[in-house]
Scaffold this motif. Structure first.
Motif, PDB file in Angstrom:
ATOM      1  N   ALA A 100      -1.883   4.061  -8.331  1.00 39.83           N
ATOM      2  CA  ALA A 100      -3.211   4.160  -7.717  1.00 39.83           C
ATOM      3  C   ALA A 100      -3.886   2.796  -7.552  1.00 39.83           C
ATOM      4  O   ALA A 100      -4.425   2.507  -6.474  1.00 39.83           O
TER       5      ALA A 100
ATOM      6  N   ARG B  41      -7.583  -0.721   0.249  1.00 38.61           N
ATOM      7  CA  ARG B  41      -9.032  -0.911   0.139  1.00 38.61           C
ATOM      8  C   ARG B  41      -9.801   0.085   1.010  1.00 38.61           C
ATOM      9  O   ARG B  41     -10.419  -0.278   2.021  1.00 38.61           O
TER      10      ARG B  41
ATOM     11  N   SER C 221       0.824  -1.202   0.000  1.00 39.91           N
ATOM     12  CA  SER C 221       0.000   0.000   0.000  1.00 39.91           C
ATOM     13  C   SER C 221       0.863   1.260   0.000  1.00 39.91           C
ATOM     14  O   SER C 221       0.593   2.211  -0.736  1.00 39.91           O
TER      15      SER C 221
ATOM     16  N   TRP D 144      -2.247   0.859  -4.643  1.00 37.79           N
ATOM     17  CA  TRP D 144      -2.666   1.387  -3.342  1.00 37.79           C
ATOM     18  C   TRP D 144      -4.102   0.997  -3.030  1.00 37.79           C
ATOM     19  O   TRP D 144      -4.418   0.565  -1.912  1.00 37.79           O
ATOM     20  N   TRP D 145      -4.997   1.107  -3.994  1.00 39.12           N
ATOM     21  CA  TRP D 145      -6.413   0.821  -3.759  1.00 39.12           C
ATOM     22  C   TRP D 145      -6.635  -0.655  -3.417  1.00 39.12           C
ATOM     23  O   TRP D 145      -7.385  -0.985  -2.497  1.00 39.12           O
TER      24      TRP D 145
END
Length: 561
Positions: free
Chosen positions: A373, A381, A327, A376-377
């Motif tokens: 992005a 989450r 992350s 990281w998502w």
């Protein structure tokens, strides 16, 4: 006089534990530091003499008599001194207190790792020089001398009766990580060179023969893979469950390999976007980094997938740590992309004529954002509901504090630079550069880090409120546990840390010599971890002494302040 009427003797004073005092600690630090220096001096001297032996074409006193005299002094004075000091140390290691000292483990860790790195680096340079058609006397001599040092210290590390008790596996973990990094770099360089030759054509590769680069990189790959496999499988680093092994797995096996893969994907995407939207340079110039980028993406992804699977088999804490570092990696890439996109947009406003450079910068920012992005998502989450156990997890809280703390510092520095640029423009308005052009780079960084800070600080405050509202914070009834046990105490240490939150210090007990009874099972050296944790229920103390073993014996002694 008979034995029954012999006068009672006063009880003997307890034997002093060697090395238990501050004097013993200082003595060990001095002795092992001196031994490390003497071993280094001897290796340098032997390497110097071997160089003259291998370089038959050069005169004996090549480089001057001073260099030869130095090599002779290092070898025939430093060598015997190192041997005498080592023999003294080796004899002392029969004492359990000496063998269990931290200094012994630190010494072997340092010399084992340094000798391996120096020997492999010199061997790599020697093979590369040989591939170029030149004799590498100096590199080969250095490799042999330090390889002997490594073999010697590996023998001591694996010795059955005198190997270190503390930090016994740290050198193996470090060597495995070094081999992984070396093999990773060699694989990326070798595959990248082959792809460059395919994409650009061998005629576009100026200089030396196109095949030398891949061959030299393949040598690095073979050495690195061999070192990694030797320690990972033969020395069973793969199955180690120590805290240091988990840290190395997460930082090197997961984070570094993922960074290589994401960097490769990002650069490959950037090249693709430039081919479509930015033709300000020749095609070969645009394609120049593509081979290495594809190699990095492929090799990094394979290494990451393997180590991620290993991390998934470890404890829940290790799995969470692996997800958090991913992350953080995606966050850095995405934030960098946002800053670069804003920078390029402002550059377009300030200097619309410089379209090519601005477009290249913009496409680089878009690539970083598109790659970072999703990573990281998928790992953070943000849309999901976080359960109570994860909210109270120490790793999550540390991650949030580190992220918004670092982003706040970077934002502050960027703000100062923006202010400096503004005042500079006001005080010197005759400068050719516009105000927007002066502040666009630090302003982009400021906006990106401010967004990161704001989001993660809000999450941290929300987590704190939930912890306080639901009483999720673990109550530390015991501040520190001193565990006295023999054998493998790693599972017991982890169980005590997870159940109590206390720091655990291990004092190694001498193994009891049990007399085997035919037909009965062997008595375990340490009791079951669940039984030890249960024995601590209801105990409240700043410090507690836990005596575990042999067999099912468990004693908990709260210590006075």
């Amino acid at each position: 006089m008979s034995e029954s009427t012999a006068p009672a003797q006063p009880p003997a004073a307890p034997a002093a534990v060697p090395g238990g005092s501050a004097q013993g600690t200082v003595r060990r630090l001095i002795v092992y530091s001196l031994l490390a220096v003497l071993v280094t001096v001897s290796a340098i001297g032997v390497a110097g003499l071997l160089e003259r032996l291998f370089d038959v074409a050069a005169p004996l006193v090549a480089g001057g008599t001073g260099d030869l005299a130095l090599s002779l002094a290092f070898t025939f004075i430093g060598g015997p001194l190192a041997a005498v000091l080592w023999w003294s140390v080796w004899r002392r290691l029969a004492d359990p207190a000496e063998r269990g000292s931290l200094a012994w483990g630190l010494y072997l860790t340092a010399v084992y790792t340094v000798s391996l790195v120096v020997a492999v680096s010199a061997l790599t340079a020697a093979i590369g020089t040989l591939i170029d058609g030149r004799w590498a006397a100096a590199e080969l001599a250095t490799a042999i001398a330090w390889a002997l040092v490594w073999v010697w210290h590996r023998w001591m590390l694996r010795h059955g009766r005198k190997s270190p008790v503390r930090m016994a596996t740290v050198p193996l973990v470090l060597a495995s990580a070094y081999g992984l990094l070396l093999g990773l770099s060699g694989a990326v360089a070798a595959l990248g060179a082959l792809l460059d030759a395919t994409i650009l054509g061998t005629s576009a590769l100026a200089g030396e023969a196109w095949w030398r680069g891949p061959v030299e990189s393949a040598v690095v790959l073979a050495l690195g893979a061999g070192i990694w496999a030797w320690h990972w499988f033969r020395d069973r680093v793969r199955s180690l469950v120590t805290a240091f092994a988990d840290v190395a797995l997460v930082t090197v096996g997961v984070l570094v390999t993922a960074a290589v893969a994401l960097a490769g994907v990002g650069v490959a995407l950037w090249v693709g976007l430039r081919l479509v939207f930015d033709r300000g340079e020749s095609v070969n110039s645009i394609l120049d980094p593509l081979g290495t980028a594809i190699a990095g993406a492929a090799v990094g992804a394979l290494a990451w997938a393997y180590h991620r699977r290993i991390a998934a088999e470890r404890s829940a804490r290790t799995r969470r740590a692996a997800r958090l570092v991913m992350s953080g990696l995606g966050l850095v890439a995405a934030a960098s992309g946002i800053g670069v996109v804003l920078n390029a947009t402002l550059a377009e406003v300030a200097a619309p004529l410089a379209a090519s450079d601005t477009r290249t910068l913009l496409l680089g920012g878009v690539s970083a954002l598109v790659v970072g992005a999703p990573v990281w998502w998928l790992n953070w989450r943000p849309a999901r509901r976080v359960d109570a156990a994860e909210v109270a997890d120490t790793g999550r809280r540390v991650y949030l504090i580190v992220v918004f703390g670092i982003s706040a510092v970077v934002a502050l520095v960027a703000l100062l630079i923006v202010g400096y640029r503004i005042f500079e423009f006001v005080l010197d308005p005759t400068s050719a550069a516009s105000l927007v052009d002066r502040v666009r780079a630090p302003l982009g960084l400021l906006v990106a880090t401010a967004l990161v800070f704001g989001y993660h600080f809000a999450v941290w405050r929300r987590d704190r409120a939930e912890i306080a509202a639901h009483g999720l914070a673990p109550v530390r009834r015991i501040g520190r546990i001193v565990l006295v046990a023999a054998g493998d105490t790693a599972p017991l240490e982890r169980a005590l840390e997870q159940s109590t939150g206390a720091s655990v210090t291990v004092w190694r007990a001498a193994p009891a010599e049990a007399v085997p009874v035919p037909g009965t099972a062997a008595v375990p050296m340490t009791p079951d971890a669940a039984a030890v944790v249960a024995a601590l229920e209801g105990v409240t103390a700043r410090r507690a002494l836990v005596l575990a073993g042999p067999g099912d014996r468990i004693e908990v002694v709260p210590l006075a302040e």
